[in-house]
Design a protein around this motif. Structure first.
Motif, PDB file in Angstrom:
ATOM      1  N   ASN A 206       1.093  -1.072   0.185  1.00 20.29           N
ATOM      2  CA  ASN A 206       0.246   0.263  -0.040  1.00 20.29           C
ATOM      3  C   ASN A 206       0.761   1.520   0.211  1.00 20.29           C
ATOM      4  N   LYS A 207       1.689   1.280   0.559  1.00 20.02           N
ATOM      5  CA  LYS A 207       2.799   2.444   0.872  1.00 20.02           C
ATOM      6  C   LYS A 207       3.340   2.153  -0.704  1.00 20.02           C
ATOM      7  N   PHE A 208       3.832   1.476  -1.731  1.00 22.37           N
ATOM      8  CA  PHE A 208       4.186   1.822  -2.446  1.00 22.37           C
ATOM      9  C   PHE A 208       3.997   2.283  -3.391  1.00 22.37           C
ATOM     10  N   HIS A 209       1.962   1.501  -3.973  1.00 29.15           N
ATOM     11  CA  HIS A 209       1.473   2.543  -4.489  1.00 29.15           C
ATOM     12  C   HIS A 209       0.416   3.497  -4.618  1.00 29.15           C
ATOM     13  N   ARG A 210       0.912   4.137  -2.734  1.00 30.68           N
ATOM     14  CA  ARG A 210       0.090   4.921  -2.542  1.00 30.68           C
ATOM     15  C   ARG A 210       1.050   6.278  -3.865  1.00 30.68           C
ATOM     16  N   ILE A 211       2.249   6.206  -3.752  1.00 28.99           N
ATOM     17  CA  ILE A 211       2.371   6.989  -4.528  1.00 28.99           C
ATOM     18  C   ILE A 211       2.609   6.754  -5.688  1.00 28.99           C
ATOM     19  N   HIS A 212       1.457   6.137  -6.349  1.00 33.95           N
ATOM     20  CA  HIS A 212       0.638   6.087  -7.546  1.00 33.95           C
ATOM     21  C   HIS A 212       0.169   6.902  -7.827  1.00 33.95           C
ATOM     22  N   HIS A 213      -0.537   7.474  -6.977  1.00 38.38           N
ATOM     23  CA  HIS A 213      -1.571   8.262  -6.503  1.00 38.38           C
ATOM     24  C   HIS A 213      -1.490   8.896  -6.204  1.00 38.38           C
ATOM     25  N   SER A 214      -0.231   9.327  -5.812  1.00 38.06           N
ATOM     26  CA  SER A 214      -0.294  11.121  -5.038  1.00 38.06           C
ATOM     27  C   SER A 214      -0.311  12.158  -6.250  1.00 38.06           C
ATOM     28  N   GLU A 216       1.451  14.328  -6.034  1.00 37.87           N
ATOM     29  CA  GLU A 216       2.599  15.151  -5.753  1.00 37.87           C
ATOM     30  C   GLU A 216       3.425  15.043  -6.598  1.00 37.87           C
ATOM     31  N   PRO A 217       3.924  16.230  -7.050  1.00 35.17           N
ATOM     32  CA  PRO A 217       4.658  16.615  -8.738  1.00 35.17           C
ATOM     33  C   PRO A 217       5.224  16.075  -8.826  1.00 35.17           C
ATOM     34  N   HIS A 218       6.564  15.241  -8.280  1.00 38.27           N
ATOM     35  CA  HIS A 218       7.409  14.356  -8.303  1.00 38.27           C
ATOM     36  C   HIS A 218       7.287  13.396  -8.097  1.00 38.27           C
ATOM     37  N   HIS A 219       6.067  12.581  -7.451  1.00 34.54           N
ATOM     38  CA  HIS A 219       5.509  11.061  -8.120  1.00 34.54           C
ATOM     39  C   HIS A 219       4.713  11.037  -9.068  1.00 34.54           C
ATOM     40  N   ARG A 220       4.721  11.723 -10.439  1.00 36.27           N
ATOM     41  CA  ARG A 220       4.084  11.670 -11.184  1.00 36.27           C
ATOM     42  C   ARG A 220       5.042  10.204 -12.089  1.00 36.27           C
ATOM     43  N   ARG A 221       4.408   9.924 -12.998  1.00 36.08           N
ATOM     44  CA  ARG A 221       4.595   8.487 -13.527  1.00 36.08           C
ATOM     45  C   ARG A 221       5.417   7.701 -13.265  1.00 36.08           C
ATOM     46  N   ARG A 222       5.501   7.264 -11.482  1.00 33.10           N
ATOM     47  CA  ARG A 222       5.925   6.535 -10.797  1.00 33.10           C
ATOM     48  C   ARG A 222       5.040   4.885 -10.390  1.00 33.10           C
ATOM     49  N   ASN A 223       6.034   3.655 -10.338  1.00 31.59           N
ATOM     50  CA  ASN A 223       4.936   2.615  -9.880  1.00 31.59           C
ATOM     51  C   ASN A 223       3.909   2.393 -10.366  1.00 31.59           C
ATOM     52  N   TYR A 224       4.105   1.701 -11.624  1.00 33.21           N
ATOM     53  CA  TYR A 224       3.572   1.268 -11.678  1.00 33.21           C
ATOM     54  C   TYR A 224       2.267   0.353 -11.701  1.00 33.21           C
ATOM     55  N   GLY A 225       3.947  -0.551 -11.392  1.00 30.49           N
ATOM     56  CA  GLY A 225       2.797  -2.383 -11.528  1.00 30.49           C
ATOM     57  C   GLY A 225       2.361  -2.979 -10.300  1.00 30.49           C
ATOM     58  N   PHE A 226       1.600  -3.811 -10.401  1.00 29.46           N
ATOM     59  CA  PHE A 226       0.319  -4.195  -9.887  1.00 29.46           C
ATOM     60  C   PHE A 226       0.366  -5.185  -8.762  1.00 29.46           C
ATOM     61  N   PHE A 227       0.672  -5.955  -8.886  1.00 29.11           N
ATOM     62  CA  PHE A 227       1.417  -7.173  -7.853  1.00 29.11           C
ATOM     63  C   PHE A 227       2.786  -7.144  -7.606  1.00 29.11           C
ATOM     64  N   THR A 228       3.814  -6.537  -8.304  1.00 25.54           N
ATOM     65  CA  THR A 228       4.994  -7.125  -7.502  1.00 25.54           C
ATOM     66  C   THR A 228       5.999  -5.672  -8.237  1.00 25.54           C
ATOM     67  N   THR A 229       7.388  -5.391  -7.405  1.00 24.74           N
ATOM     68  CA  THR A 229       7.875  -3.788  -7.909  1.00 24.74           C
ATOM     69  C   THR A 229       9.350  -4.566  -8.541  1.00 24.74           C
ATOM     70  N   ILE A 230       9.305  -5.403  -9.706  1.00 28.20           N
ATOM     71  CA  ILE A 230      10.429  -5.638 -10.443  1.00 28.20           C
ATOM     72  C   ILE A 230      11.019  -4.862 -11.473  1.00 28.20           C
ATOM     73  N   TRP A 231       9.381  -4.931 -12.562  1.00 27.18           N
ATOM     74  CA  TRP A 231       9.129  -4.318 -13.589  1.00 27.18           C
ATOM     75  C   TRP A 231       9.537  -2.602 -13.101  1.00 27.18           C
ATOM     76  N   ASP A 232       9.221  -2.170 -12.159  1.00 25.62           N
ATOM     77  CA  ASP A 232       9.227  -0.725 -12.094  1.00 25.62           C
ATOM     78  C   ASP A 232      11.065  -0.640 -11.746  1.00 25.62           C
ATOM     79  N   THR A 233      11.206  -1.420 -11.671  1.00 27.72           N
ATOM     80  CA  THR A 233      13.205  -1.207 -10.803  1.00 27.72           C
ATOM     81  C   THR A 233      13.195  -1.679 -12.044  1.00 27.72           C
ATOM     82  N   ILE A 234      13.255  -2.388 -13.212  1.00 28.24           N
ATOM     83  CA  ILE A 234      14.104  -3.216 -14.255  1.00 28.24           C
ATOM     84  C   ILE A 234      13.688  -2.264 -15.429  1.00 28.24           C
ATOM     85  N   PHE A 235      12.524  -1.665 -15.214  1.00 30.43           N
ATOM     86  CA  PHE A 235      12.141   0.153 -16.610  1.00 30.43           C
ATOM     87  C   PHE A 235      13.011   0.997 -15.246  1.00 30.43           C
TER      88      PHE A 235
END
Length: 286
Positions: A206-214, A216-235
């Protein structure tokens, strides 16, 4: 398979709602006991109402999706057998490997979800549909619905690619994967201080995904992954929240839809979108 099988559609709805009821309620209990934010009771009622509408429409969409696959004769192109790779005759170890297999299936599926999600933020028409979800300002385990059209987008970008991949893993692994994904849908939107801690570097919380809903301008286009954070890390789209970083969520130029009509018509309400465009122009000093 019948083109319109109301009995099957009803079964899809009931099974889907049972999962939502169980996991949303569990996460809601955590929100009441360990709150990060306290939201109105009306937001929970609104969330239940919109989930019923969303799942009802989804039941029809998923039924017609299955009928279409059968009619078109679409078959898997490749086979992944996690059940054979991760197998043990020991009951305890075997069950543990089944859970691990379910995790792997969910992670593979999340690759397609990640790119669908990025497309929803990049393509204007898809964004209007998806913005219904992002407009929610009282974000909770129950009040976290997507627009009724979401299954159409999901079927095209996620379900269809996964249909071309056969997971030969018996009955246990798909059940585990679906259970994990359904729980994640509600936990990742919950407003509770309970998080996954260091596990966040693999499984989104929830803490990771809340950034995606934030907001705040500096949180835009972040944390797209749903189940895992692996793909956000890779890309390179991962943003790791700080210890006490719990931003306000929602859209600055779009209020959360409060009525059932506003919820369903959100992407198509031209007055709403024209008003938002004028407000953005005013803020930009145009």
């Amino acid at each position: 398979m019948h083109v319109l099988d109301l009995n099957q559609i009803a079964q899809i709805f009931v099974k889907s709602f049972e999962l939502v009821l169980i996991f949303a309620t569990i996460c809601a209990a955590l929100e009441f006991i360990f709150p990060a934010y306290r939201y109105s009771f009306a937001s929970y009622v609104r969330g239940v109402r919109n989930w019923v509408i969303r799942l009802g429409c989804g039941a029809f969409i998923w039924h017609f999706y299955a009928v279409s696959l059968d009619w078109l004769g679409i078959k898997p192109l490749i086979t992944l057998n996690f059940g054979t790779l991760l197998h043990s005759d020991n009951v305890i170890i075997g069950n543990g490997l089944a859970v691990l297999s379910g995790l792997l299936v969910a992670i593979v599926g999340d690759f397609f979800y990640y790119w669908m999600h990025r497309a929803q933020h990049a393509i204007p028409f898809l964004w209007r549909l998806h913005a219904t979800h992002h407009s929610i300002r009282e974000l909770t385990a129950w009040n976290c619905h997507h627009h009724v059209s979401e299954p159409l987008v999901y079927a095209t970008f996620v379900a269809l690619p996964l249909t071309l991949i056969r997971f030969e893993s018996g009955l246990v692994v798909p059940i585990v994967a679906m259970t994990l994904i359904t729980f994640q849908a509600h936990f990742s939107h919950s407003s509770t201080r309970i998080t996954l801690g260091p596990l966040r570097y693999i499984i989104g919380d929830n803490k990771f995904h809340r950034i995606h809903h934030s907001m705040e301008p500096h949180h835009r286009r972040r944390n797209y992954g749903f189940f895992t954070t692996i793909w956000d890390t890779i890309f390179l789209t991962a943003y790791w929240p700080k210890k006490d970083e719990w931003p306000e969520v929602g859209l600055r130029d779009q209020p959360e839809p409060l009525t059932a009509r506003d919820y369903v018509m959100f992407p198509f309400d031209q007055r709403r979108w024209r008003r938002a465009k004028v407000e953005r122009s005013v803020e930009a000093g145009e």
